[in-house]
Design an enzyme around this catalytic site. Structure first.
Site, mmCIF file in Angstrom:
data_model
loop_
_atom_site.group_PDB
_atom_site.id
_atom_site.type_symbol
_atom_site.label_atom_id
_atom_site.label_comp_id
_atom_site.label_asym_id
_atom_site.label_seq_id
_atom_site.Cartn_x
_atom_site.Cartn_y
_atom_site.Cartn_z
ATOM 1 N N LYS A 87 0.803 -1.218 0.000
ATOM 2 C CA LYS A 87 0.000 0.000 0.000
ATOM 3 C C LYS A 87 0.843 1.278 0.000
ATOM 4 O O LYS A 87 0.320 2.366 -0.241
ATOM 5 C CB LYS A 87 -0.977 -0.013 1.166
ATOM 6 C CG LYS A 87 -2.077 -1.044 0.954
ATOM 7 C CD LYS A 87 -3.159 -0.978 2.004
ATOM 8 C CE LYS A 87 -4.293 -1.924 1.681
ATOM 9 N NZ LYS A 87 -3.892 -3.351 1.782
HETATM 10 C C1 LIG Z 1 -4.560 -4.426 1.324
HETATM 11 C C2 LIG Z 1 -3.816 -5.718 1.231
HETATM 12 C C3 LIG Z 1 -4.212 -6.756 0.344
HETATM 13 C C4 LIG Z 1 -5.463 -6.680 -0.514
HETATM 14 O O1 LIG Z 1 -5.341 -5.779 -1.560
HETATM 15 P P1 LIG Z 1 -6.650 -5.246 -2.321
HETATM 16 O O2 LIG Z 1 -6.173 -4.225 -3.269
HETATM 17 O O3 LIG Z 1 -7.542 -4.670 -1.239
HETATM 18 O O4 LIG Z 1 -7.291 -6.417 -2.983
HETATM 19 C C5 LIG Z 1 -3.417 -7.898 0.263
HETATM 20 N N1 LIG Z 1 -2.317 -8.027 1.029
HETATM 21 C C6 LIG Z 1 -1.912 -7.085 1.908
HETATM 22 C C7 LIG Z 1 -0.712 -7.322 2.728
HETATM 23 C C8 LIG Z 1 -2.639 -5.881 2.033
HETATM 24 O O5 LIG Z 1 -2.227 -4.945 2.913
#
Ligand SMILES: *Cc1c(COP(=O)(O)O)cnc(C)c1O
Length: 431
Positions: free
Chosen positions: A107
């Site tokens: 993220k």
């Molecule tokens: C947010 C997150 C996801 C999921 O991603 P999306 O874009 O919401 O599908 C998967 N793995 C981790 C470690 C995350 O922080």
């Protein structure tokens, strides 16, 4: 580039408005009016471009002339200032590691890019704006780090007391500067409720303007296209056609991958791998979209029952299930298989998965078992140390925190402890 609301195609706004509003006034998600086509020469010669050049080329048509070229280059350079390596795990299976950023999860890219855009758009405003976010763990850290020291922007993070990991709490509470943390005695839902109430509170908004850094914001969603181009840059010489398996919760990351394919990246197939929160796998099998209630799992960043971004995935395929099925599959896995996979892959391949990556790995294996001739990349979305507490006991001592994280443990936590009560929260915000 104009963006329209998926609730009403007539409602069109600029990139700037889409970024500053987040969600359209009718609650629809914004979607680009056109799917721009990348220059085939750029794709053919991608290995000659730096990661930053790739990012700028990919995102430019989506930003248009609303951010000047030099400024956009700088935002992309600040976003992609760490590596995105592809590692071979076993025959036909590669991991794209997205956890080398400041908060050890993918993220970081979306949060940093959005911070750069919002900082640019607010450059001439005299009143600072407050980015208000509730977090169950990963998002808050990425947003705090992404918006840290951005002029004209203050950040307030709400997190549920004692319900985030030690490392996550350190990431939220030790930055200082323009980042404040509110530790709420309650659950993540309580935090989210306080944030929602605050956004509707006109008196508060007049005194302290608020904005969200929600994951559905186009400036968080679209830069995730970069991962897929950066993987292909590393793989293309040996494997020109790839399958990507993406551990999915809110489906933003995989939807960005599918947008990357729509603008020209050659991708054979996408696999969405979910935990037992399997609304999309069930939809792909039955054609019925029926979200239940979110269930807690070890891959808790994917505990989403009603993934917001799936409407964008459908939009990319003209809302046609048969067309989507040709390019996209979805499978779900439980915690037991997740843990067994983490142990097996460590034992057989000496590769350490986190629970989210393990779900992605399982999704890829499922696809490869029916398509043995293809090569696949799964996205490893978090560093295993972030989920060390719930790793199989046999693996825990093999998981090592990177040095830049170790120093976080020594830092002093600074947070305002508050009850889950709106009056108290508002008072604290106005102090
Ligand atoms: C947010 C997150 C996801 C999921 O991603 P999306 O874009 O919401 O599908 C998967 N793995 C981790 C470690 C995350 O922080």
């Amino acid at each position: 580039m104009q963006y329209f609301s998926l609730q009403n195609a007539q409602h069109k706004v600029s990139f700037e408005t889409a970024v500053t509003q987040g969600l359209a006034p009718d609650r629809g998600l914004y979607f680009p009016e056109e799917i721009p086509a990348l220059d085939p020469d750029f794709l053919k010669n991608i290995h000659q471009y730096s990661d930053q050049e790739i990012g700028t080329n990919v995102i430019r048509p989506f930003v248009g002339d609303e951010i000047p070229e030099e400024q956009l280059k700088k935002i992309v350079a600040d976003t992609l200032h760490f590596p995105f390596p592809v590692q071979k795990v076993s025959k036909s299976t590669y991991a794209l590691e997205l956890f080398h950023g400041p908060t050890l999860a993918f993220k970081d890219v979306g949060a940093r890019f959005m911070a750069g855009c919002l900082g640019y758009f607010r450059r001439n405003s005299t009143k600072p704006v407050t980015v208000l976010v509730a977090t169950s763990g990963d998002t808050g850290g990425a947003v705090a780090s992404g918006f840290y020291n951005v002029p004209g922007i203050q950040v307030v993070i709400l997190y549920p007391s004692k319900k985030v990991s030690t490392l996550q709490e350190k990431q939220l509470t030790t930055l200082g500067g323009n980042v404040s943390a509110f530790e709420i005695i309650g659950t993540f839902d309580d935090c989210q409720q306080l944030v929602k109430t605050a956004f509707l509170d006109q008196e508060l908004q007049n005194k302290r303007p608020l904005t969200s850094a929600n994951s559905i914001n186009v400036a968080r969603w679209l830069p995730q296209m970069f991962y897929y181009f950066l993987a292909w840059k590393q793989m293309k010489a040996a494997h020109p056609q790839l399958v990507f398996s993406v551990p999915s919760g809110n489906f933003g990351n995989i939807c960005a991958g599918m947008m990357a394919a729509a603008i020209g990246l050659p991708v054979e197939h996408f696999v969405a791998a979910t935990n037992i929160n399997d609304t999309v796998p069930r939809f792909m099998a039955s054609g019925v979209y029926q979200p239940g209630k979110a269930a807690p799992t070890l891959s808790n960043a994917m505990d989403v029952a009603d993934p917001s971004n799936f409407v964008r995935v459908l939009q990319l395929f003209g809302n046609s299930l048969p067309k989507l099925q040709e390019r996209f599959s979805a499978y779900s896995f439980n915690d037991k298989d997740t843990l067994l996979t983490m142990e097996k892959v460590w034992k057989e391949n000496h590769y350490m998965l986190d629970p989210h990556g393990a779900v992605g790995y399982l999704g890829l294996q499922e696809y490869l078992s029916a398509h043995p001739d293809v090569t696949g990349v799964f996205l490893e979305t978090a560093h295993p140390v972030k989920f060390e507490d719930t790793a199989p006991p046999s693996l825990r001592e093999e998981i090592h925190a990177p040095a830049r994280v170790m120093q976080l443990y020594g830092k002093e936590k600074s947070a305002t402890l508050l009850p889950a009560d709106y009056t108290a929260f508002k008072k604290a915000l106005l102090q």
